[in-house]
Design a protein around this motif. Structure first.
Motif, PDB file in Angstrom:
ATOM      1  N   SER A  82       1.501   4.145  -2.966  1.00 16.36           N
ATOM      2  CA  SER A  82       1.357   5.586  -2.732  1.00 16.36           C
ATOM      3  C   SER A  82       2.574   6.345  -3.254  1.00 16.36           C
ATOM      4  O   SER A  82       2.446   7.408  -3.875  1.00 16.36           O
ATOM      5  CB  SER A  82       1.168   5.857  -1.234  1.00 16.36           C
ATOM      6  OG  SER A  82      -0.003   5.220  -0.746  1.00 16.36           O
ATOM      7  N   LEU A 134       0.831  -1.206   0.000  1.00 16.84           N
ATOM      8  CA  LEU A 134       0.000   0.000   0.000  1.00 16.84           C
ATOM      9  C   LEU A 134       0.869   1.261   0.000  1.00 16.84           C
ATOM     10  O   LEU A 134       0.574   2.235  -0.698  1.00 16.84           O
ATOM     11  CB  LEU A 134      -0.922   0.000   1.223  1.00 16.84           C
ATOM     12  CG  LEU A 134      -1.979  -1.106   1.296  1.00 16.84           C
ATOM     13  CD1 LEU A 134      -2.786  -0.983   2.588  1.00 16.84           C
ATOM     14  CD2 LEU A 134      -2.907  -1.050   0.091  1.00 16.84           C
ATOM     15  N   HIS A 135       1.939   1.231   0.778  1.00 13.24           N
ATOM     16  CA  HIS A 135       2.822   2.396   0.844  1.00 13.24           C
ATOM     17  C   HIS A 135       3.646   2.541  -0.438  1.00 13.24           C
ATOM     18  O   HIS A 135       3.871   3.665  -0.905  1.00 13.24           O
ATOM     19  CB  HIS A 135       3.747   2.278   2.055  1.00 13.24           C
ATOM     20  CG  HIS A 135       3.044   2.464   3.363  1.00 13.24           C
ATOM     21  ND1 HIS A 135       2.196   1.520   3.894  1.00 13.24           N
ATOM     22  CD2 HIS A 135       3.047   3.500   4.249  1.00 13.24           C
ATOM     23  CE1 HIS A 135       1.714   1.955   5.046  1.00 13.24           C
ATOM     24  NE2 HIS A 135       2.212   3.146   5.283  1.00 13.24           N
ATOM     25  N   THR A 166       7.714   6.617   4.052  1.00 12.46           N
ATOM     26  CA  THR A 166       7.007   6.890   2.801  1.00 12.46           C
ATOM     27  C   THR A 166       6.589   8.349   2.719  1.00 12.46           C
ATOM     28  O   THR A 166       6.750   9.004   1.676  1.00 12.46           O
ATOM     29  CB  THR A 166       5.767   5.987   2.673  1.00 12.46           C
ATOM     30  OG1 THR A 166       6.167   4.616   2.715  1.00 12.46           O
ATOM     31  CG2 THR A 166       5.038   6.248   1.367  1.00 12.46           C
ATOM     32  N   THR A 176       5.209   3.867   7.209  1.00 12.05           N
ATOM     33  CA  THR A 176       4.404   5.057   6.944  1.00 12.05           C
ATOM     34  C   THR A 176       5.248   6.322   7.012  1.00 12.05           C
ATOM     35  O   THR A 176       5.148   7.204   6.150  1.00 12.05           O
ATOM     36  CB  THR A 176       3.248   5.148   7.957  1.00 12.05           C
ATOM     37  OG1 THR A 176       2.447   3.965   7.872  1.00 12.05           O
ATOM     38  CG2 THR A 176       2.377   6.358   7.678  1.00 12.05           C
ATOM     39  N   LEU A 196       2.810   6.874  -7.131  1.00 13.90           N
ATOM     40  CA  LEU A 196       1.959   7.871  -7.779  1.00 13.90           C
ATOM     41  C   LEU A 196       2.754   9.095  -8.218  1.00 13.90           C
ATOM     42  O   LEU A 196       2.320   9.829  -9.105  1.00 13.90           O
ATOM     43  CB  LEU A 196       0.830   8.289  -6.830  1.00 13.90           C
ATOM     44  CG  LEU A 196      -0.199   7.196  -6.514  1.00 13.90           C
ATOM     45  CD1 LEU A 196      -1.248   7.715  -5.543  1.00 13.90           C
ATOM     46  CD2 LEU A 196      -0.864   6.692  -7.792  1.00 13.90           C
TER      47      LEU A 196
END
Length: 285
Positions: free
Chosen positions: A67, A63-64, A149, A146, A70
Motif C-alpha cells: 500500500s 500488504l501494508h 502505514t 496499520t 503505491l
C-alpha cells in the motif's frame, strides 16, 4: 543619545531561518502525534488473526508495504506526465539530450522529481523497518503496522504539498519538514520495535516460528516475549544499536548543531534508554 537596537532577525537571517525551521519541525512532531492518535483510536482493538504465525505476520506486513509503495507509482506517473508535456513542447528537453535543460524548464518537473526521489528513500527505510518489526509484533501490536502505514502515507502527501507550497511562494522549503518528520517518526517506531525484538530474542529466534495464540507479550503487550528463558548473551545487538545512537549524537552536533537531527536523536535515545533501564529488554551477559 541611545543607539536603536536592531532586530536580530534582520542582522542575522540565518538565525531567523533556523527558528522558522524549528517551528516547522515542532509542527511536524505535533502533526505526527495527532494523526497517529486519531488513526490508533479509529481502528478497533481486536486481536489480529494474521498474527498467529510468522508467515501470517510477514504476509500482513507485505500488504501494508505494498500500500505504501503505491505512492512511488503516483510519483513516477507524475514525473512521466510532466516529462511528456515538456518533450512534446520541446524535443530538446529530453534528459538524454539535455538533462539540465529538462530539470530547469518546469516547476512541475522539479517538484514531482523531488517527491519521487525522496519518497523512494523514505520507502526503502520504512519498508525494511516494517518488515523487520513484523517478526516480533504480537496480535495487538500488529495494529501498529496499520497505524504507521496510514501516518506515513499522510506524511508523504504533506511533503508533496509542502514542496508545491514553497515552489509557488518562492520561500524556503520548511513546510516539507512536517511531512519529512512524519515519515521519519513512522520509520523510527518500526525500527525501534525491530531493535527491541532482536535484543529480546537474540540469539534464539526459534520461538517466533511457532503459533503465537497463547504466547506471552511484553513492552505494553506489543511485542512477543521469548517462549523460553534465554540465558545466552544479548550484548551484541545491544552494543550495536547503542553504537548507532551514539553516531546519531555525533551527526546532530558535528560539524554544527542540527536541530532536526537533534530532535530525532533525543526521542530515539529516550525510548531506547527507557527500554533498557526499565528492564523491558533484559541485559544478559
Amino acid at each position: 543619545m541611545s543607539t536603536p537596537t536592531q532586530d536580530p532577525a534582520h542582522t542575522n537571517p540565518s538565525a531567523s531561518n533556523k527558528k522558522m525551521l524549528a517551528r516547522w519541525i515542532a509542527s511536524g512532531i505535533l502533526f505526527f502525534i495527532v494523526i497517529f492518535t486519531l488513526t490508533w483510536i479509529s481502528i478497533p482493538q481486536t486481536p489480529n488473526p494474521l498474527a498467529n504465525t510468522l508467515t501470517h505476520r510477514m504476509f500482513f506486513a507485505a500488504l501494508h508495504i505494498f500500500s505504501a509503495s503505491l505512492l512511488l507509482f503516483l510519483g513516477f506517473l507524475a514525473v512521466g506526465s510532466t516529462r511528456w508535456h515538456l518533450e512534446t513542447a520541446d524535443p530538446t528537453a529530453n534528459p538524454a539530450i539535455s538533462g539540465e535543460k529538462a530539470s530547469g524548464m518546469s516547476i512541475h518537473n522539479r517538484v514531482h522529481g523531488q517527491f519521487l526521489s525522496n519518497t523512494t528513500e523514505q520507502f526503502l527505510m520504512f519498508a525494511t523497518a516494517a518488515l523487520a518489526a513484523s517478526f516480533f509484533l504480537s496480535a495487538t501490536g500488529m495494529k501498529l503496522l496499520t497505524v504507521t502505514t496510514v501516518v506515513w502515507i499522510a506524511g508523504r502527501f504533506f511533503f508533496w504539498g509542502g514542496y508545491w507550497y514553497t515552489a509557488v511562494k518562492g520561500l524556503p522549503t520548511y513546510p516539507r519538514a512536517v511531512g519529512l518528520a512524519t515519515g521519519l517518526f513512522c520509520t523510527i517506531v518500526m525500527a525501534s520495535i525491530a531493535a527491541a525484538g532482536i535484543s529480546l530474542h537474540f540469539p534464539l529466534f526459534e520461538g517466533l516460528l511457532q503459533t503465537t495464540s497463547a504466547t506471552q507479550t511484553t513492552c505494553f503487550g506489543l511485542l512477543l516475549a521469548p517462549t523460553t528463558g534465554i540465558q545466552a548473551s544479548n550484548l551484541i545487538p545491544l552494543c550495536f544499536f547503542s553504537f548507532l545512537i551514539m553516531c546519531m549524537w555525533g551527526i546532530a552536533f558535528f560539524p554544527k548543531v542540527s536541530p532536526p537531527a537533534l530532535a530525532i536523536t533525543i526521542i530515539t535515545t529516550t525510548g531506547w534508554g527507557y527500554l533498557l533501564l526499565s528492564g523491558t529488554i533484559p541485559l544478559r551477559f
